[in-house]
Design a protein around this motif. Structure first.
Motif, PDB file in Angstrom:
ATOM      1  N   ILE A 198       0.873  -1.015  -0.062  1.00  0.00           N
ATOM      2  CA  ILE A 198      -0.030   0.045  -0.210  1.00  0.00           C
ATOM      3  C   ILE A 198       0.684   1.482  -0.146  1.00  0.00           C
ATOM      4  N   LYS A 199       1.729   0.592   0.593  1.00  0.00           N
ATOM      5  CA  LYS A 199       2.604   2.689   0.121  1.00  0.00           C
ATOM      6  C   LYS A 199       3.588   3.049  -1.223  1.00  0.00           C
ATOM      7  N   GLU A 200       3.532   1.557  -1.518  1.00  0.00           N
ATOM      8  CA  GLU A 200       3.810   2.324  -3.405  1.00  0.00           C
ATOM      9  C   GLU A 200       2.649   2.796  -4.290  1.00  0.00           C
ATOM     10  N   ILE A 201       1.001   2.464  -3.264  1.00  0.00           N
ATOM     11  CA  ILE A 201       0.097   2.868  -4.818  1.00  0.00           C
ATOM     12  C   ILE A 201      -0.227   4.706  -3.910  1.00  0.00           C
ATOM     13  N   GLU A 202      -0.697   5.440  -5.142  1.00  0.00           N
ATOM     14  CA  GLU A 202      -1.024   6.449  -4.579  1.00  0.00           C
ATOM     15  C   GLU A 202      -2.260   6.867  -4.500  1.00  0.00           C
ATOM     16  N   GLY A 203      -2.237   7.474  -3.733  1.00  0.00           N
ATOM     17  CA  GLY A 203      -3.905   7.885  -3.012  1.00  0.00           C
ATOM     18  C   GLY A 203      -5.089   7.815  -3.960  1.00  0.00           C
ATOM     19  N   GLY A 204      -6.256   7.080  -3.446  1.00  0.00           N
ATOM     20  CA  GLY A 204      -7.597   7.859  -4.043  1.00  0.00           C
ATOM     21  C   GLY A 204      -7.860   6.189  -4.952  1.00  0.00           C
ATOM     22  N   PHE A 205      -7.555   5.142  -4.654  1.00  0.00           N
ATOM     23  CA  PHE A 205      -7.874   3.984  -5.052  1.00  0.00           C
ATOM     24  C   PHE A 205      -8.447   3.273  -4.104  1.00  0.00           C
ATOM     25  N   ASP A 206      -9.326   2.365  -3.941  1.00  0.00           N
ATOM     26  CA  ASP A 206      -9.985   1.482  -3.266  1.00  0.00           C
ATOM     27  C   ASP A 206      -9.584   0.382  -3.851  1.00  0.00           C
ATOM     28  N   ILE A 207      -8.827  -0.965  -2.931  1.00  0.00           N
ATOM     29  CA  ILE A 207      -8.148  -2.389  -2.969  1.00  0.00           C
ATOM     30  C   ILE A 207      -8.856  -3.506  -2.909  1.00  0.00           C
ATOM     31  N   VAL A 208      -9.993  -3.731  -3.576  1.00  0.00           N
ATOM     32  CA  VAL A 208     -10.602  -5.340  -2.215  1.00  0.00           C
ATOM     33  C   VAL A 208     -10.214  -6.410  -3.782  1.00  0.00           C
ATOM     34  N   LEU A 209      -9.941  -7.233  -2.480  1.00  0.00           N
ATOM     35  CA  LEU A 209      -9.448  -8.562  -2.480  1.00  0.00           C
ATOM     36  C   LEU A 209     -10.225  -9.473  -2.278  1.00  0.00           C
ATOM     37  N   ALA A 210     -10.794 -10.187  -3.659  1.00  0.00           N
ATOM     38  CA  ALA A 210     -11.712 -11.749  -3.277  1.00  0.00           C
ATOM     39  C   ALA A 210     -11.251 -13.070  -3.754  1.00  0.00           C
ATOM     40  N   CYS A 211     -11.103 -13.854  -2.244  1.00  0.00           N
ATOM     41  CA  CYS A 211     -10.322 -14.917  -2.131  1.00  0.00           C
ATOM     42  C   CYS A 211     -11.198 -16.010  -3.185  1.00  0.00           C
ATOM     43  N   LYS A 212     -10.038 -17.055  -3.507  1.00  0.00           N
ATOM     44  CA  LYS A 212     -11.309 -18.793  -3.377  1.00  0.00           C
ATOM     45  C   LYS A 212     -10.471 -19.605  -2.318  1.00  0.00           C
ATOM     46  N   GLU A 213     -11.344 -20.455  -2.569  1.00  0.00           N
ATOM     47  CA  GLU A 213     -11.174 -21.793  -1.291  1.00  0.00           C
ATOM     48  C   GLU A 213      -9.623 -22.087  -1.711  1.00  0.00           C
TER      49      GLU A 213
END
Length: 71
Positions: A17-32
């Motif tokens: 997250i330190k490397e990503i510019e602000g203003g973005f939401d990140i959603v991680l959807a995981c599989k089984e």
């Protein structure tokens, strides 16, 4: 197992997250199958996803310090 995966992803994202510019939401959807992946492999896969999103213009990495993961 779900809590273990959440802890791993939280730690990986804390680094990235330190490397990503602000203003973005990140959603991680995981599989089984994610529960069978180790930390290093998971970090590498998340790093690849971040790079793909940046290459498509879906998010911007900080120009001075781009995340490289385990590449």
């Amino acid at each position: 197992m779900r809590n273990r995966v959440k802890r791993l992803l939280r730690e990986i994202m804390r680094e990235i997250i330190k490397e990503i510019e602000g203003g973005f939401d990140i959603v991680l959807a995981c599989k089984e199958g994610i529960k069978d992946i180790g930390f290093s492999e998971l970090r590498e896969r998340v790093g690849e996803l971040i790079h793909r999103a940046a290459n498509r213009g879906e998010l911007r990495l900080s120009p001075d310090n781009r995340y490289r993961g385990n590449r």
